[in-house]
Design an enzyme around this catalytic site. Structure first.
Site, mmCIF file in Angstrom:
data_model
loop_
_atom_site.group_PDB
_atom_site.id
_atom_site.type_symbol
_atom_site.label_atom_id
_atom_site.label_comp_id
_atom_site.label_asym_id
_atom_site.label_seq_id
_atom_site.Cartn_x
_atom_site.Cartn_y
_atom_site.Cartn_z
ATOM 1 N N GLU A 435 -14.605 14.136 -45.099
ATOM 2 C CA GLU A 435 -14.532 15.235 -44.146
ATOM 3 C C GLU A 435 -15.521 16.353 -44.447
ATOM 4 O O GLU A 435 -15.162 17.519 -44.549
ATOM 5 C CB GLU A 435 -13.096 15.760 -44.079
ATOM 6 C CG GLU A 435 -12.165 14.732 -43.448
ATOM 7 C CD GLU A 435 -10.728 15.189 -43.349
ATOM 8 O OE1 GLU A 435 -10.099 14.912 -42.326
ATOM 9 O OE2 GLU A 435 -10.238 15.813 -44.311
ATOM 10 N N GLU A 515 -7.605 6.447 -43.122
ATOM 11 C CA GLU A 515 -6.340 7.178 -43.158
ATOM 12 C C GLU A 515 -5.577 6.840 -41.888
ATOM 13 O O GLU A 515 -6.144 6.825 -40.795
ATOM 14 C CB GLU A 515 -6.554 8.698 -43.228
ATOM 15 C CG GLU A 515 -7.155 9.199 -44.523
ATOM 16 C CD GLU A 515 -7.310 10.718 -44.559
ATOM 17 O OE1 GLU A 515 -6.610 11.411 -43.776
ATOM 18 O OE2 GLU A 515 -8.129 11.218 -45.343
#
Length: 993
Positions: A435, A515
C-alpha cells in the site's frame, strides 16, 4: 574502501537541506538508511562464538530526540540518579510504563511533513554492561541488532559504531576495535520517530524499542560471513542441482546425499533428492567448511524450483494453491517482541488449521520464524518493510515511493530483507511492500531484486499496471469478482486499458488475492465459497486472510479486571479504534470461530458422501502429497447418540486427483431418531506439527429411513397451566417455570462487519429503517379453550413500514405449541434485516444448555459449514464468544431441540422445532442484546438474574464488510413472510430450588 554500507551523505542521497538553508538534518530525520553498518548478509547460526545481550538493561526516556548524551562518559551513566530504571530487552518501552502505545490504521501519528518530525520525539536511552568471555577473539567481531524501532545510534565503550533505520531489519556493526577484554559498556539511543517512520505506516501499533535480539558475534579472520544457497529441483529428472556462493573459499558436505568436501561454488547434480515443499518439507543438513581453517557453518538445504509457467504459479513443476494468512507479529504483553516458542505455537496452529502459506505483513519477520517455516513446511511471501499508506491523506503528494531522494532508503530495505532471507526454501515470493501507491522507486526495487535473485517471483499489489509484479493481485475482491478473474473475464484496469502490451502481460499473470476475508469480530463469512472458487480456476494462485491475530494489548482496569485494549484506550490520538482487532485468533492466541471456519474451508481433502448410492467421493486437494498419511474413519449417530463406527479404506490418492470408495454397510433396523453419517480424515501417524488422530477434514450426510423420533413422554399440558398476561398475551409462566416472552426479535448487537467501512455499512441502513427502535401495538388477544391468538404490529416511529405478527398458542401433548407468523407490510423495498425471531427470558440458574443441531461452535448462514450436526452440552458462559469488541455472537445453527436446565434441580425448559424437518437458530446469553451492544469491552458486561433466550427463523450473514464485501446475496436477509413453529415444554417440577 570501507566495509560499511553507508558512510557518506549528500543532498540527493542523504540529507536534503532544510528550507531557508538551516543546514543538514539530524541523523534521525535525514534520508540515509544508516551509517557505519556492515553490508547485509544471510542470517545463520554456527561458526564462531555468539554472546546474547538480551536481559535487563538500564533505561531512561527523554522527551526529545536531541536530549544530552550524558550517559557516554567514563563508567557509563549513573543509574541511581532517579532517571534510570530497569527494562527488559528485547521489549518496547511503552509496554513497560514509559509513554503510550499508539495505534493507527492509515493516519500517521505525526504531521505529514517528510522527512521532518515533531519536536516531541521521545528518545529511549538503553545501557548495559557485559562481560566478554575469556578467549574471545576481538578482531572482526560484529554487534548485531535484529530489530529496533524506529531509528537508533549505538556506542560501545564510548565509541560510536553507527546508526540505522528500518525497524524490522537487521543492522550489524564492526565492534572489534571498540571491544575490550573483560567488562564492556554498551549504550543505544532509540528514537520514537524518524524519517524511516514515513515508510513504516503498516496498520499496527507504533511501539518503539529494541524489540528483537541483540547479539555479539565472534568473527575472526577467514570466517564465513555470507553464503547464498542455489538449490533447485528438476521435476522431470527427479534430481537436484546445488551450488553455494561463499565470500571465502569453502567445501560443502551433505552426508545424507554422499557429498563430502566438495568445493561449494562448483555445481553439483544430485539424483534422487526429495524436493522441499510445504506439504513435505524435506531438509538436508550439511556444513560449509572454510578453507581458511575457520569454524564450519551448519546449513539446512531444501531443493525446490519456483516458476510461473503458462500463467500458473508452480513449485517443482506443480501448480500450487496458497491457503494463506497475513501475519503481523503480535503478543498482547510483549508487542512485537515475540519469543521463538510463541512463533512455533503459531505455526503449529496454522498447520493444524490447514493453513499452508504466510504473507509476512508488512515486513520481514523475526529470522527464527523462517527457520520454523522451513522445518514445519509453509510457503512464505516475504514482504519488505515498506508502507506509505498515510500519504493517501495528502492525495499521495510527496509519496516516498515516487521520490528519488528516498530511493537509497527503500533499496536498502529491500536489500537487507533479500540478503537476510535468501537461503530459506520456504520463501517462494518476494514482496516489494504494501500500500505505497506507485512510483519509480518500486521499479528500482524490482530491478535490483530480479538481478540479485531471479529464482523467485515478485509481488506488489497497489500499482495497477503490475509492471513490477509477477502476479495480478488485489485485496478484498468479492467471490463474484474472483470468479470473473479466474475465467480471464475481468475488465482491464484503467491504468492498462490504453496500453495493449501492459494489459496483455497483466492478463497472463497468475492471480493472488493478497488480502481477503477481513477477520474482524464475528466473521469472516463466505470462506467456503471463496475457497471453492479459487480451486476451480487454474489462474488462481491462492489467497491470504486478513489476518492471523487480533492486536489487542492486555490491560487491567481500576477494579483489577483484565481486558484487551485497542486504539484510543490509552488516550492516544489520532487512532484507528478497533480496526486492529481483526484476526483469526484473539490476542491471547485463543482461536476464534473464524479460524474453525477457515480450517473447514481450506481442507486439503474433499469428502462427498452419497448414502443412497453407497459411495464416497474423495478429492485430494493437496498440491504434492498423496493421501497415504491419512486414515478415514466413520461414525453413525441417531439423534446425536452413537450407533456404530468403523474405518473406510481409501488408497493413496495422488495429489489433485479423485477416487470413489464404497461406503461401509450401515446397521439397519428401527433405530429411533435422525441418523447422520460422519466421515473424518485423520492423521495415521504423528507428524512434526500434529499427533496421530488429528482431524484434517470431515463431512456429514443424512442417512434416510429414519426410525420414529424418540418420545418425551409426560402428561398433557393444558393451556390453562400457562400464565399469560391478559392485556398483551405475553407468556409469564409455563408449568411453574418463570418464563417471559415471546418478544419479536429483529435486531442483533451489530458486528464489526455490520458496521462496515465508509459507505459499506448495512448497520447504517438498518438504523435508517428504524429496526433498532420498533414500537409495539397490541391489536388483539383472543383466548379460546384450545388456543390463544395474539396479534401485534411493530413499526419504527416516523416511518410507514412495519411488521404484522401473530402468535398462536395451542396445547400439544406435554408441551405448548407456539406458532409465530411475521409478515412485513409497507415499503420495505431494498431493505434487509438483522434477524427474524423471538426472544424469551428465564431465571439465570437454568444455565446448562443441551441441544441437538449444529455445533459445537457458533454458526451463522455463511459460516455454518464449520459446524456439524450432533448432540452437545455447554454452560451458558461457554456459549459466549468473547470478541474483544462485544457484538452478536454465540448462535447455534440448525437446532432441532434445546434444553435449558438448572443443574441443581433438573428443572428447566425444552424448546423444539414443532414441524418435522424444520430447525431454528439458538442463542442463549446472560445479558441482553442492548447490554451487548452498549459494551466497549467484554468486562463491561455483567451477568444478571435472567437468561436471554433467542430463537430465530433466519439471520443475516456475516460477510467481511469491515474491510471488504458484505455477505453473498443468498445470505442477506430480506423482508418476507416467516413462520416459526416451536414446542415449549417445562422440565421437572418448575419450582425454584
Amino acid at each position: 574502501m570501507t566495509n560499511s554500507d553507508e558512510t557518506t551523505r549528500d543532498p540527493v542521497h542523504g540529507e536534503p537541506p532544510e528550507p531557508g538553508g538551516a543546514g543538514p538534518l539530524p541523523y534521525w530525520a535525514d534520508l540515509t538508511p544508516g551509517t557505519g553498518r556492515r553490508p547485509p548478509r544471510a542470517h545463520f547460526t554456527g561458526g564462531a562464538a555468539r554472546l546474547g545481550l538480551g536481559g535487563t538493561w538500564s533505561f531512561r526516556l527523554s522527551p526529545t530526540a536531541d536530549a544530552p548524551l550524558d550517559f557516554l562518559g567514563p563508567g557509563g551513566p549513573d543509574i541511581h540518579d532517579g532517571t534510570w530504571s530497569p527494562l527488559p530487552v528485547p521489549s518496547h518501552w511503552v509496554l513497560h510504563g514509559h509513554g503510550t502505545p499508539r495505534y493507527t490504521n492509515t493516519a500517521y501519528p505525526f504531521p505529514i511533513d517528510p522527512p521532518h518530525l515533531p519536536d516531541a520525539n521521545p528518545a529511549g536511552d538503553h545501557h548495559r554492561t557485559f562481560q566478554l568471555p575469556d578467549g574471545w577473539r576481538l578482531p572482526g567481531s560484529v554487534l548485531r541488532f535484529d530489530g529496533v524501532d524506529s531509528c537508533f545510534k549505538v556506542w560501545l565503550n564510548g565509541r560510536e559504531l553507527g546508526t540505522s533505520k528500518g525497524s524490522r531489519l537487521p543492522a550489524e556493526f564492526d565492534a572489534g576495535q571498540a571491544l575490550r577484554p573483560g567488562l564492556n559498556d554498551l549504550a543505544v539511543r532509540v528514537h520514537t520517530w524518524s524519517s524511516g517512520s514515513y515508510v513504516e505506516d503498516q496498520d499496527m501499533w507504533w511501539l518503539p524499542g529494541i524489540f528483537r535480539d541483540v547479539t555479539l558475534l565472534e568473527v575472526p579472520e577467514g570466517s564465513l560471513r555470507d553464503y547464498f544457497v542455489h538449490a533447485s529441483y528438476d521435476h522431470d529428472r527427479g534430481s537436484g542441482t546445488l551450488r553455494v556462493d561463499t565470500d571465502v573459499p569453502a567445501h560443502l558436505s551433505l552426508p545424507e546425499l554422499g557429498v563430502h568436501g566438495h568445493p561449494a561454488d562448483r555445481p553439483l547434480t544430485l539424483p534422487g533428492v526429495e524436493p522441499w515443499s510445504a506439504e513435505h518439507p524435506s531438509l538436508y543438513t550439511g556444513e560449509l567448511v572454510p578453507l581458511t581453517g575457520a569454524e564450519p557453518v551448519r546449513l539446512r538445504i531444501g531443493f525446490r524450483t519456483v516458476a510461473i509457467r503458462d500463467g500458473r504459479f508452480t513449485v517443482n513443476g506443480v501448480p500450487v494453491l496458497l491457503r494463506g494468512v497475513n501475519r503481523h507479529e503480535h503478543d498482547p504483553d510483549r508487542g512485537r517482541a515475540l519469543t521463538v516458542d510463541t512463533m512455533r505455537r503459531d505455526l503449529l496452529l496454522m498447520k493444524r488449521s490447514n493453513v499452508n502459506a504466510v504473507r509476512t505483513a508488512h515486513y520481514p519477520p523475526h529470522p527464527a520464524f523462517l527457520d520454523l517455516c522451513d522445518e514445519l513446511g509453509l510457503w512464505v511471501v516475504d514482504e519488505c518493510d515498506l508502507e506509505t499508506h498515510g500519504f493517501i491523506h495528502a492525495d499521495w503528494a510527496g509519496n516516498p515511493a515516487d521520490d528519488p531522494r528516498w530511493r537509497p532508503m527503500l533499496l536498502d530495505r529491500m536489500r537487507r530483507m533479500v540478503e537476510r532471507d535468501k537461503n530459506h526454501p520456504s520463501v517462494v515470493i518476494w514482496s516489494l511492500g504494501n500500500e505505497s501507491h506507485h512510483g519509480t522507486n518500486l521499479a528500482a526495487l524490482a530491478d535490483w531484486t530480479r538481478e540479485r535473485d531471479p529464482s523467485r517471483p515478485l509481488h506488489y499489489e497497489r500499482d495497477r499496471t503490475y509492471r513490477h509484479s509477477d502476479f495480478y493481485s488485489l485485496m478484498y475482491a468479492s467471490v463474484e469478482e474472483v470468479d470473473r478473474i479466474g475465467r480471464h473475464e475481468e475488465p482491464a484496469p484503467a491504468e492498462t486499458a490504453a496500453e495493449p502490451g501492459t494489459e496483455r502481460r497483466r492478463r497472463g499473470l497468475p492471480f493472488l488475492l493478497c488480502e481477503y476475508a477481513h477477520a474482524m469480530g464475528n466473521g469472516p463469512g463466505s470462506l467456503t465459497e471463496y475457497q471453492r472458487t479459487l480451486e476451480r480456476h487454474p489462474r488462481c494462485a491462492g489467497a491470504f486472510v486478513w489476518e492471523w491475530i487480533d492486536h489487542g494489548l492486555r490491560r487491567t482496569d481500576d477494579d483489577g479486571r483484565t481486558y484487551f485494549a485497542y486504539g484510543g484506550d490509552f488516550g492516544d490520538s489520532p487512532h484507528g479504534g478497533t480496526f486492529c482487532i481483526d484476526g483469526l485468533l484473539f490476542p491471547d492466541r485463543t482461536p476464534s470461530p473464524g479460524l474453525a471456519a477457515y480450517k473447514k474451508a481450506a481442507e486439503p481433502v474433499g469428502i462427498g458422501i452419497d448414502v443412497s448410492a453407497g459411495r464416497m467421493r474423495v478429492r485430494n486437494r493437496h498440491d504434492v502429497r498423496d493421501l497415504a498419511h491419512l486414515r478415514f474413519t466413520w461414525t453413525l449417530e441417531a439423534d446425536g447418540v452413537h450407533v456404530a463406527d468403523g474405518e473406510v479404506k481409501v488408497g493413496p490418492v495422488a495429489a489433485r486427483h479423485d477416487t470413489d470408495v464404497a461406503l461401509p454397510a450401515l446397521p439397519g433396523g428401527p433405530v429411533p431418531g435422525e441418523r447422520w453419517l460422519t466421515v473424518r480424515a485423520v492423521l495415521a501417524a504423528d507428524e512434526p506439527w500434529a499427533p496421530a488422530g488429528h482431524e484434517v477434514a470431515w463431512a456429514q450426510a443424512r442417512v434416510p429411513a429414519d426410525g420414529p423420533r424418540r418420545g418425551t413422554g409426560g402428561p398433557r399440558l393444558p393451556l390453562a397451566d400457562a400464565g399469560f398476561d391478559a392485556r398483551t398475551g405475553l407468556l409469564r409462566a409455563l408449568g411453574g417455570l418463570d418464563l417471559d416472552g415471546p418478544h419479536l426479535d429483529m435486531w442483533r448487537a451489530p458486528t464489526d462487519n455490520d458496521r462496515g467501512m465508509g459507505d459499506n455499512s448495512v448497520l447504517r441502513e438498518w438504523r435508517a429503517a428504524g429496526l433498532d427502535r420498533l414500537v409495539v401495538r397490541t391489536e388483539g388477544v383472543e383466548r379460546r379453550p384450545d388456543r390463544l391468538v395474539v396479534r401485534t404490529r411493530l413499526a419504527p416511529a416516523g416511518l410507514p413500514h412495519g411488521l404484522r405478527v401473530r402468535h398462536t398458542w395451542t396445547p400439544e401433548a406435554d408441551a405448548l405449541r407456539l406458532t409465530v407468523d411475521i409478515v412485513p407490510e409497507g415499503p420495505w423495498d431494498g431493505l434487509t434485516l438483522p434477524r427474524a425471531g423471538v426472544r424469551f427470558t428465564l431465571p439465570a440458574r437454568h444455565d446448562r444448555v443441551r441441544w441437538y443441531g449444529k455445533g459445537p461452535g457458533e454458526a451463522y448462514p455463511d459460516s455454518e459449514q464449520a459446524a456439524r450436526v450432533g448432540l452437545f452440552t455447554a454452560d451458558v458462559a461457554a456459549l459466549q464468544t468473547p470478541y474483544v469488541v462485544p457484538q452478536e455472537n454465540g448462535r447455534r445453527a440448525a437446532v432441532r431441540w434445546a434444553e435449558l436446565v438448572d443443574p441443581a434441580t433438573g428443572t428447566g425448559l425444552r424448546v423444539e422445532a414443532a414441524d418435522p424437518g424444520r430447525t431454528f437458530g439458538l442463542t442463549v446469553r446472560p445479558w441482553s442484546t442492548e447490554d451487548l451492544e452498549a459494551a466497549a469491552h467484554p468486562h463491561d458486561l455483567a451477568a444478571g438474574d435472567r437468561l436471554h433466550l433467542h430463537v430465530d427463523a433466519a439471520q443475516y450473514g456475516l460477510g467481511s464488510a469491515s474491510c471488504g464485501p458484505g455477505p453473498l446475496d443468498r445470505h442477506r436477509l430480506r423482508p418476507q413472510p416467516w413462520r416459526l413453529a416451536l414446542l415449549l415444554r417445562p422440565l421437572g417440577s418448575g419450582e425454584a430450588p
